[in-house]
Design a protein around this motif. Sequence first.
Motif, mmCIF file in Angstrom:
data_model
loop_
_atom_site.group_PDB
_atom_site.id
_atom_site.type_symbol
_atom_site.label_atom_id
_atom_site.label_comp_id
_atom_site.label_asym_id
_atom_site.label_seq_id
_atom_site.Cartn_x
_atom_site.Cartn_y
_atom_site.Cartn_z
ATOM 1 N N VAL A 123 -64.061 -5.880 -9.447
ATOM 2 C CA VAL A 123 -62.986 -4.952 -9.811
ATOM 3 C C VAL A 123 -62.029 -5.618 -10.799
ATOM 4 O O VAL A 123 -61.663 -5.043 -11.829
ATOM 5 C CB VAL A 123 -62.215 -4.494 -8.547
ATOM 6 N N GLU A 124 -61.661 -6.857 -10.502
ATOM 7 C CA GLU A 124 -60.719 -7.561 -11.371
ATOM 8 C C GLU A 124 -61.317 -7.801 -12.761
ATOM 9 O O GLU A 124 -60.646 -7.647 -13.783
ATOM 10 C CB GLU A 124 -60.313 -8.903 -10.741
ATOM 11 N N ARG A 144 -61.490 -4.649 -14.861
ATOM 12 C CA ARG A 144 -60.171 -4.296 -15.353
ATOM 13 C C ARG A 144 -59.816 -5.183 -16.556
ATOM 14 O O ARG A 144 -59.283 -4.720 -17.560
ATOM 15 C CB ARG A 144 -59.162 -4.487 -14.208
ATOM 16 N N ARG A 204 -66.754 -15.441 -2.858
ATOM 17 C CA ARG A 204 -67.016 -15.855 -1.489
ATOM 18 C C ARG A 204 -68.514 -16.044 -1.297
ATOM 19 O O ARG A 204 -69.312 -15.642 -2.141
ATOM 20 C CB ARG A 204 -66.482 -14.824 -0.504
ATOM 21 N N GLN A 213 -69.555 -9.473 -4.178
ATOM 22 C CA GLN A 213 -68.268 -9.932 -4.740
ATOM 23 C C GLN A 213 -67.472 -8.739 -5.268
ATOM 24 O O GLN A 213 -67.020 -8.725 -6.418
ATOM 25 C CB GLN A 213 -68.499 -10.938 -5.882
ATOM 26 N N ASP A 214 -67.272 -7.740 -4.416
ATOM 27 C CA ASP A 214 -66.669 -6.496 -4.887
ATOM 28 C C ASP A 214 -65.285 -6.679 -5.501
ATOM 29 O O ASP A 214 -64.973 -6.118 -6.543
ATOM 30 C CB ASP A 214 -66.601 -5.484 -3.733
ATOM 31 N N GLU A 215 -64.456 -7.513 -4.850
ATOM 32 C CA GLU A 215 -63.079 -7.679 -5.357
ATOM 33 C C GLU A 215 -63.067 -8.328 -6.724
ATOM 34 O O GLU A 215 -62.339 -7.905 -7.623
ATOM 35 C CB GLU A 215 -62.262 -8.537 -4.391
ATOM 36 N N ALA A 216 -63.876 -9.369 -6.884
ATOM 37 C CA ALA A 216 -63.929 -10.063 -8.171
ATOM 38 C C ALA A 216 -64.400 -9.110 -9.265
ATOM 39 O O ALA A 216 -63.872 -9.101 -10.373
ATOM 40 C CB ALA A 216 -64.848 -11.279 -8.073
ATOM 41 N N VAL A 268 -60.520 -16.677 -10.210
ATOM 42 C CA VAL A 268 -61.305 -15.619 -9.575
ATOM 43 C C VAL A 268 -62.097 -16.246 -8.430
ATOM 44 O O VAL A 268 -63.113 -16.898 -8.650
ATOM 45 C CB VAL A 268 -62.298 -14.972 -10.567
#
Length: 419
Positions: free
Chosen positions: A16-17, A20, A201, A11-14, A198
């Motif tokens: 990152v968010e 942040r 996947r 879940q790389d994108e999650a 969020v």
Amino acid sequence: MPDVFADLVGQDEAVVELRRAAAAAAAVLRAGAAALVNAGPAGGHGSAADEAGTGVDPSAGMTHAWIFTGPPGSGRSVAARAFAAALQCVHGTGCGECPGCHTTMGATNADVRMVVPEGLSIGVGEMRALVLRAASTPSGGRWQVVVIEDADRLTEAAGNALLKAIEEPPPRTVFLLCAPSTHPDDISVTIRSRCRVVPLRQPPAAAVAEVLVRRDGIAPDVAQWAASAAQGHVGRARRLARDPEARKRREAVLAVPRRLTGVGAAFDAASALIEAAEAEAEASVTEADTTERAALETALGAGGTGRGAAGALRGAAGQLKELEKRQKSRATRAQRDALDRALVDLAGFYRDALTMALRAPVAPVHTDTAALAGAGAQKWDADGALRRLEAVLACRAAIEANVKPRIAVEAMMLALWKG
Ligand SMILES: [Zn+2]
């Protein structure tokens, strides 16, 4: 030392968010900003607070209400817990080592509440009490975090109680909701509109296998098999790799297709599937039931005598009845979950038959029954395999829509036999 996000597989994108947002939340605390004002779902640019006059809005990237969505096993509650830990982390990063991270991951942090519904729904009483407690000042000086797993099981009244809290959030309170999707069936449109989403996947099998090897010390070949058989469900993959009983249950389910030799066999297979789900559910809840009842009886002073004992007994009977109701609801849920896991396994088998009939260049879900699925593919062709896959999916949908499980499963078995 892995940080708190290490177990969030694929879940790389999650991640990152969330990193942040955690950094932004820490900045808010540093700046002593009193409130996350109007930090809406679009990205939380509503706050007027500046960090030490730098012109940087410290709350950008952070907001007070979140929804984690994704298919079962994608790690919704894992993500929510990791984010909660990052919010309580003294470094604001989710380092995995400080007391804030440790206590949150170990479920002992006084400012993090995990709501795990045990029955079919989360009631309004439970939600009101929760909202009330969530409004108090965080004892650790950072955030009050409320994690609601399976927020799709909120009753309408409970949803309204939650909505009120999300609409007028206490300055240091963060709500983390987990749900399969943001479809109105899962989460009300009004709650959804107040939350940042969020999306998680389904993690690829290779990523699931990697975490089983690294974190759980499972042999690579077993991990690979389990990750594939579990179809991206991390918890299920771990159980399959470790628990022989879970493997046996799966084998019994995958034996269904070759047992369907006639009408009688179809009904027998339906009974076996239902009874296996009941047995699995019973095994999972019996221990908790007994412990709870004993604890309640002790708390109520069962067997007490003297003045007031009769009145206390009447009150106690009511509480015991309430507990029994809750336990019954939890048992029903556990049965449905067990049955659903079986249906997902079965769907995987017919999906394998379908992809083989179509000669699609994809790996089979169940490598150990691939030969059997191949034989099915020859016999049924793509159309027949698709019809059978649809019968399994229709059964899941019917049970979700409250058709009695036995009836739905019998109809499915007949459809699988007839093709
Ligand atoms: Zn930390």
